[in-house]
Design an enzyme around this catalytic site. Sequence first.
Site, short mmCIF file in Angstrom:
data_model
loop_
_atom_site.label_atom_id
_atom_site.label_comp_id
_atom_site.label_asym_id
_atom_site.label_seq_id
_atom_site.Cartn_x
_atom_site.Cartn_y
_atom_site.Cartn_z
N LYS A 1 0.84 -1.19 0.00
CA LYS A 1 0.00 0.00 0.00
C LYS A 1 0.88 1.24 0.00
O LYS A 1 1.98 1.16 0.53
CB LYS A 1 -0.97 0.02 1.19
CG LYS A 1 -0.40 -0.29 2.58
CD LYS A 1 0.72 0.50 3.17
CE LYS A 1 0.63 1.96 3.34
NZ LYS A 1 1.84 2.56 3.97
N TYR B 1 -4.69 3.99 5.98
CA TYR B 1 -5.25 3.07 6.98
C TYR B 1 -6.59 3.60 7.50
O TYR B 1 -7.50 2.83 7.79
CB TYR B 1 -4.28 2.90 8.16
CG TYR B 1 -3.09 2.03 7.82
CD1 TYR B 1 -3.17 0.65 7.94
CD2 TYR B 1 -1.90 2.59 7.41
CE1 TYR B 1 -2.08 -0.15 7.63
CE2 TYR B 1 -0.80 1.81 7.09
CZ TYR B 1 -0.90 0.43 7.21
OH TYR B 1 0.18 -0.36 6.89
P1 NDP Z 1 12.33 1.97 2.81
O1 NDP Z 1 12.81 3.31 2.44
O2 NDP Z 1 12.79 1.42 4.12
O3 NDP Z 1 12.75 0.91 1.67
C1 NDP Z 1 12.45 1.11 0.33
C2 NDP Z 1 13.44 0.31 -0.51
O4 NDP Z 1 13.10 0.48 -1.87
C3 NDP Z 1 14.89 0.74 -0.39
O5 NDP Z 1 15.56 0.15 0.67
C4 NDP Z 1 15.45 0.32 -1.71
O6 NDP Z 1 15.78 -1.06 -1.65
C5 NDP Z 1 14.27 0.43 -2.66
N1 NDP Z 1 14.36 1.61 -3.53
C6 NDP Z 1 14.48 1.58 -4.88
N2 NDP Z 1 14.54 2.81 -5.38
C7 NDP Z 1 14.48 3.66 -4.34
C8 NDP Z 1 14.53 5.08 -4.22
N3 NDP Z 1 14.63 5.89 -5.31
N4 NDP Z 1 14.47 5.63 -2.99
C9 NDP Z 1 14.36 4.87 -1.90
N5 NDP Z 1 14.29 3.50 -1.95
C10 NDP Z 1 14.37 2.91 -3.15
O7 NDP Z 1 10.74 1.99 2.73
P2 NDP Z 1 9.71 1.03 3.45
O8 NDP Z 1 10.21 -0.34 3.47
O9 NDP Z 1 9.31 1.64 4.74
O10 NDP Z 1 8.44 1.17 2.46
C11 NDP Z 1 8.39 0.53 1.21
C12 NDP Z 1 6.92 0.31 0.79
O11 NDP Z 1 6.28 -0.49 1.76
C13 NDP Z 1 6.11 1.60 0.71
O12 NDP Z 1 5.20 1.52 -0.35
C14 NDP Z 1 5.34 1.65 2.02
O13 NDP Z 1 4.11 2.33 1.93
C15 NDP Z 1 5.13 0.16 2.28
N6 NDP Z 1 5.04 -0.13 3.72
C16 NDP Z 1 3.99 -0.86 4.17
C17 NDP Z 1 3.85 -1.16 5.50
C18 NDP Z 1 2.71 -1.97 5.97
O14 NDP Z 1 2.54 -2.09 7.19
N7 NDP Z 1 1.92 -2.57 5.09
C19 NDP Z 1 4.82 -0.68 6.48
C20 NDP Z 1 5.94 0.04 5.90
C21 NDP Z 1 6.01 0.30 4.57
P3 NDP Z 1 17.16 -1.62 -2.25
O15 NDP Z 1 18.25 -0.89 -1.49
O16 NDP Z 1 17.11 -3.07 -1.97
O17 NDP Z 1 17.16 -1.29 -3.72
#
Ligand code: NDP
Length: 372
Positions: free
Chosen positions: A136, A221
């Site tokens: 989401k 949410y």
């Molecule tokens: P993070 O910033 O922690 O991680 C995002 C990851 O995406 C990065 O670590 C990276 O992985 C990759 N990535 C690729 N391109 C980019 C960029 N340009 N900028 C930043 N990151 C990039 O985010 P979250 O894990 O918190 O969130 C990711 C998704 O999950 C979102 O859509 C968020 O809404 C969703 N989410 C859902 C939750 C839930 O409870 N359902 C809780 C938290 C988040 P890499 O280094 O491996 O390339």
Amino acid sequence: MKNPLNRRDVLIGMAAVPAGAAAIAAALNQPTSRADRKVGYAIVGLGSYALNNIIPQLQRCRLSRLTALVSGDPVKAKRVAAEHGVPERSIYSYGSFDRIRENPDVDVVYIILPNSMHAEYTIRAAKAGKHVLCEKPMAVSVAECEAMIAACRQAGRKLMIGYRSHFEPHNLHAMRLQREKAVGRTRFVQSEHGFPIGDPAQWRLKRKLAGGGSLMDIGIYSVQALRYTSGEEPLSVTARESTNRSDPRFREVEDMIDWTFAFPSGAIGHGFSSYSSGHNHIRLTGDGGWIDLEPATSYSGQRMRVRRGAGEEQVTPPPGPAINQFVGQLDHMAECVLTGRDPVVSGEEGLRDMRIIEAIYRSARDGQTVRL
Ligand code: NDP
């Protein structure tokens, strides 16, 4: 190798219907070339949610297992792969992602990237012949959501959105109590979600990557909760935004936004979303009492209170479909892949929320009620 699943193991989905049970049993009786019958997941984006929540929970699933990783950071990907027994040949970069088509160990691609990347990777995954679980918000516009649904439909693949609260016992029990009219006729539903956000440089505060501010990220949410606790779809929305644009965090996206839904039954919904204060709450008030969840949609520790007439009690709901909401979500998708059943939180469900989110933004901008 012995099939690690038995019939009981797979009857875990929400309200598994007899037809679904028969289909699972049939699927399990099919000969397979795989080493085991668990559904293989590729995780796309090794950020906080993937590393701290989803990947650890995949180890606890009965129907799902981690089989591939997609990351822009090869060192991190190699380390995570080694920790979780993923072969190096099943590590992909964003550039080589489309080669996932050739990997028979991947059934589902789980997209955990910044919001504006969800549509592209969903469409590429569907074109590679894979089912998709997408975090989401589903995407950053209605048009993107529609393109994602079309791509998965055209490829004949499932599309599910990571709405984990649909697998969480307190939220499920609230939906059940509402359907049973345990607190009478629904009059008012409210939900507030928020947290004080930190570093102004993070992607969540960049419009290009996040698509919006607190509403897209955490306010979704509240949108979901108002819909699933009331059991109704809003007819119209009236919204208002409050953002201090001189705060370096809020140069590109909104801080607080609140809105009112008019529901067909005459009930009213009130939602709130914030990036500058902490909230995690759902309350449904009927003409005979109320149901209150706080925290409501956290990773764990939900609490539920119910008031009927003069009596108020803390309620422990019946167990959910799995040991926790994450496992429930992952194994539900796996069950859908095994049986052909449609996910309870489909792409259409994500699209409904995106239509509402666009309407909330429009109403806040124009100062007018928007009909849905
Ligand atoms: P993070 O910033 O922690 O991680 C995002 C990851 O995406 C990065 O670590 C990276 O992985 C990759 N990535 C690729 N391109 C980019 C960029 N340009 N900028 C930043 N990151 C990039 O985010 P979250 O894990 O918190 O969130 C990711 C998704 O999950 C979102 O859509 C968020 O809404 C969703 N989410 C859902 C939750 C839930 O409870 N359902 C809780 C938290 C988040 P890499 O280094 O491996 O390339």
